[in-house]
Every structure is written in structure tokens, then in C-alpha cells.
Write a protein that holds these residues in place. Sequence first.
Motif, PDB file in Angstrom:
ATOM      1  N   GLY A 176     -14.833   1.100  -7.284  1.00 42.31           N
ATOM      2  CA  GLY A 176     -15.700   0.154  -6.601  1.00 42.31           C
ATOM      3  C   GLY A 176     -16.473   0.847  -5.502  1.00 42.31           C
ATOM      4  O   GLY A 176     -17.113   1.873  -5.727  1.00 42.31           O
ATOM      5  N   PHE A 177     -16.380   0.316  -4.286  1.00 36.11           N
ATOM      6  CA  PHE A 177     -17.099   0.859  -3.134  1.00 36.11           C
ATOM      7  C   PHE A 177     -16.306   2.038  -2.573  1.00 36.11           C
ATOM      8  O   PHE A 177     -15.248   1.865  -1.973  1.00 36.11           O
ATOM      9  CB  PHE A 177     -17.265  -0.239  -2.089  1.00 36.11           C
ATOM     10  CG  PHE A 177     -18.068   0.157  -0.879  1.00 36.11           C
ATOM     11  CD1 PHE A 177     -19.106   1.078  -0.970  1.00 36.11           C
ATOM     12  CD2 PHE A 177     -17.792  -0.400   0.347  1.00 36.11           C
ATOM     13  CE1 PHE A 177     -19.841   1.441   0.138  1.00 36.11           C
ATOM     14  CE2 PHE A 177     -18.528  -0.041   1.473  1.00 36.11           C
ATOM     15  CZ  PHE A 177     -19.553   0.862   1.369  1.00 36.11           C
ATOM     16  N   LEU A 195     -18.534  -4.886   1.595  1.00 37.94           N
ATOM     17  CA  LEU A 195     -17.134  -5.014   1.969  1.00 37.94           C
ATOM     18  C   LEU A 195     -16.684  -6.468   1.944  1.00 37.94           C
ATOM     19  O   LEU A 195     -15.503  -6.755   1.722  1.00 37.94           O
ATOM     20  CB  LEU A 195     -16.890  -4.402   3.350  1.00 37.94           C
ATOM     21  CG  LEU A 195     -16.960  -2.874   3.424  1.00 37.94           C
ATOM     22  CD1 LEU A 195     -16.765  -2.397   4.853  1.00 37.94           C
ATOM     23  CD2 LEU A 195     -15.927  -2.236   2.509  1.00 37.94           C
ATOM     24  N   ARG A 197     -17.157  -8.458  -0.302  1.00 33.12           N
ATOM     25  CA  ARG A 197     -16.780  -8.799  -1.687  1.00 33.12           C
ATOM     26  C   ARG A 197     -15.492  -8.105  -2.115  1.00 33.12           C
ATOM     27  O   ARG A 197     -15.059  -8.259  -3.259  1.00 33.12           O
ATOM     28  CB  ARG A 197     -17.914  -8.402  -2.635  1.00 33.12           C
ATOM     29  CG  ARG A 197     -19.241  -9.097  -2.336  1.00 33.12           C
ATOM     30  CD  ARG A 197     -20.369  -8.506  -3.159  1.00 33.12           C
ATOM     31  NE  ARG A 197     -20.158  -8.666  -4.585  1.00 33.12           N
ATOM     32  CZ  ARG A 197     -20.886  -8.062  -5.532  1.00 33.12           C
ATOM     33  NH1 ARG A 197     -21.844  -7.219  -5.167  1.00 33.12           N
ATOM     34  NH2 ARG A 197     -20.646  -8.267  -6.806  1.00 33.12           N
ATOM     35  N   VAL A 198     -14.886  -7.338  -1.217  1.00 35.53           N
ATOM     36  CA  VAL A 198     -13.683  -6.571  -1.543  1.00 35.53           C
ATOM     37  C   VAL A 198     -12.462  -7.256  -0.926  1.00 35.53           C
ATOM     38  O   VAL A 198     -12.334  -7.284   0.306  1.00 35.53           O
ATOM     39  CB  VAL A 198     -13.785  -5.124  -1.024  1.00 35.53           C
ATOM     40  CG1 VAL A 198     -12.533  -4.333  -1.398  1.00 35.53           C
ATOM     41  CG2 VAL A 198     -15.030  -4.441  -1.578  1.00 35.53           C
ATOM     42  N   SER A 203     -13.376   0.193   2.058  1.00 40.80           N
ATOM     43  CA  SER A 203     -13.831   1.062   0.971  1.00 40.80           C
ATOM     44  C   SER A 203     -12.691   1.980   0.547  1.00 40.80           C
ATOM     45  O   SER A 203     -11.682   2.117   1.243  1.00 40.80           O
ATOM     46  CB  SER A 203     -15.029   1.895   1.433  1.00 40.80           C
ATOM     47  OG  SER A 203     -14.698   2.637   2.584  1.00 40.80           O
ATOM     48  N   ASP A 232     -10.921  -0.537  -7.184  1.00 43.11           N
ATOM     49  CA  ASP A 232     -12.025  -1.237  -6.521  1.00 43.11           C
ATOM     50  C   ASP A 232     -11.583  -2.225  -5.448  1.00 43.11           C
ATOM     51  O   ASP A 232     -12.382  -3.045  -4.996  1.00 43.11           O
ATOM     52  CB  ASP A 232     -12.877  -1.970  -7.565  1.00 43.11           C
ATOM     53  CG  ASP A 232     -12.102  -3.029  -8.335  1.00 43.11           C
ATOM     54  OD1 ASP A 232     -10.945  -3.330  -7.966  1.00 43.11           O
ATOM     55  OD2 ASP A 232     -12.641  -3.562  -9.319  1.00 43.11           O
ATOM     56  N   GLY A 233     -10.307  -2.154  -5.041  1.00 42.69           N
ATOM     57  CA  GLY A 233      -9.844  -3.067  -3.994  1.00 42.69           C
ATOM     58  C   GLY A 233      -9.854  -4.514  -4.390  1.00 42.69           C
ATOM     59  O   GLY A 233      -9.816  -5.404  -3.536  1.00 42.69           O
ATOM     60  N   MET A 235     -12.393  -5.914  -6.123  1.00 41.98           N
ATOM     61  CA  MET A 235     -13.782  -6.378  -6.187  1.00 41.98           C
ATOM     62  C   MET A 235     -14.161  -6.928  -7.556  1.00 41.98           C
ATOM     63  O   MET A 235     -14.869  -7.920  -7.669  1.00 41.98           O
ATOM     64  CB  MET A 235     -14.711  -5.223  -5.805  1.00 41.98           C
ATOM     65  CG  MET A 235     -16.166  -5.591  -5.660  1.00 41.98           C
ATOM     66  SD  MET A 235     -17.133  -4.144  -5.121  1.00 41.98           S
ATOM     67  CE  MET A 235     -18.756  -4.862  -4.956  1.00 41.98           C
TER      68      MET A 235
END
Length: 239
Positions: A176-177, A195, A197-198, A203, A232-233, A235
Motif C-alpha cells: 500500500g502506502f 493515511l 484510508r489506512v 505508512s 497495506d495496513g 487499506m
Amino acid sequence: MGRSVLVTGGSRGIGLAVARSFAQAGDKVALTYRTGGPPPAATGPGCLAVRCDVTDAEQVERAFKEAEAAHGPVEVLVANAGITRDQLLLRMSERDFLDVLDTNVMGVFRVVRQAVGEMVQARRGRIVLVSSVVGMLGAAGQSNYAASKSGLVGFARSVARELGGRGVTCNVVAPGFVETDMTKALNDRQRAALLGRVPLGRSARPEEVAAAVRFLASEDAAYVTGAVLPVDGGMGMGH
């Protein structure tokens, strides 16, 4: 004896973290860079920097020969090289769309095709493709990038079905980020929006993506193939 590993797009960011992770584990690593001289950060202990533009089949073949001469046949391939050409669809040129597909999809095809001959003969091998959460979710202004990264999933699963009986696995990591040079260029508003959206609220470090890649290339993942592993945490949760 460490394995022979080749990482494309290994001169910085996620690719460099992946290359270092394998080298630190005792593997023999060749990493590719596209332009200029070998990046100083990419020539540490256990790493061989090889010039290669994955849009050129001859350069791909030459890079594999150089890696094999130094380390033996490639046993682990990490296809990470990729580019972006972001633009809203109404303004995107065919060249911008095709350039991204040529690097991000055809480039993967070229390096995987080059690697699998030796893997099939040895009846073992690990292939890991680096996709993106954008390939699952889509993103405004990234229709070309999202299409390319989504395409890697179907490609990987087809390779997994073709070569599973020969002891070769093919999997996908979908970051992801991630904190890289690319994301550092974002302004505070863009960063906050991403962030937001996570679910984990932060990150990823490139080393966290590298750990997922190493797992899929390990003996612990010998019964994992055709999988998409999100890093991606949360996301892209549910995709």
C-alpha cells in the motif's frame, strides 16, 4: 550456500530493501538498475548491481547471464521494476498508457520467461511479483498503473498453475502506502488523505514489504502459490 536471487528495480525503495534483506540472510543477490552507473547504495555486501531495462528483451537476457555467471542459475526472482505516468483518463495519451504496460506487465513477462527455464529444469524456484493495492482498488489518475498492477495477479496465477507441478511457486505482494522517494514527494494534504484510508494509520517501511517477499520465497511458503499477500495496513481490505 545461499541461493541465487535476482531483484529487478533494485536500486532504491522497495527493491533495494528486498535485495538487502536477501543478502543479509546469506543469499547471493543481483539487482537491476536502469540508467546511469551502479547506485552506491545498491553495491553493498552480497549484492551485484546489473544494468537492465526490462522493456528490452536483449538487456533482460544479458542481465540474467551476468547474474548466473556470478551466482549460478537464478533460483528466486523478484519482479519489482515499475513506473508511473499518472494522468486523468481524458488527458492520458496512448503513449503514457503503453509505456506503463510495457514496463509493469511486459517487463514482468520478459524476466519471468527468462527465469523459468532453469527453474523448471531444476524442479524448484520462487517467483514473487510486486503489485500494488492500487491494482485492487483503482485510483483516479492511475488507470494505466492500476491496470498494469491488476494484470500481475492473473499473470501470476496462470504461471502458478503452469509450473506448480515442477516445484515452482509464483505469488504476488501488494504493497500500500510505503515510505519511498516517490511518496516523500507528496504534500501534507495528499499524505493525510492517503493515511486516512489506512486502518493502521501509518505508512509502511520498505523493510516490511521485503519481509513479506522473503517469506514467499522461503521454504516456509513451499505450499503457497498463486496468492496475493497485501502489505497495506488494511487499506485494500476485502479485495
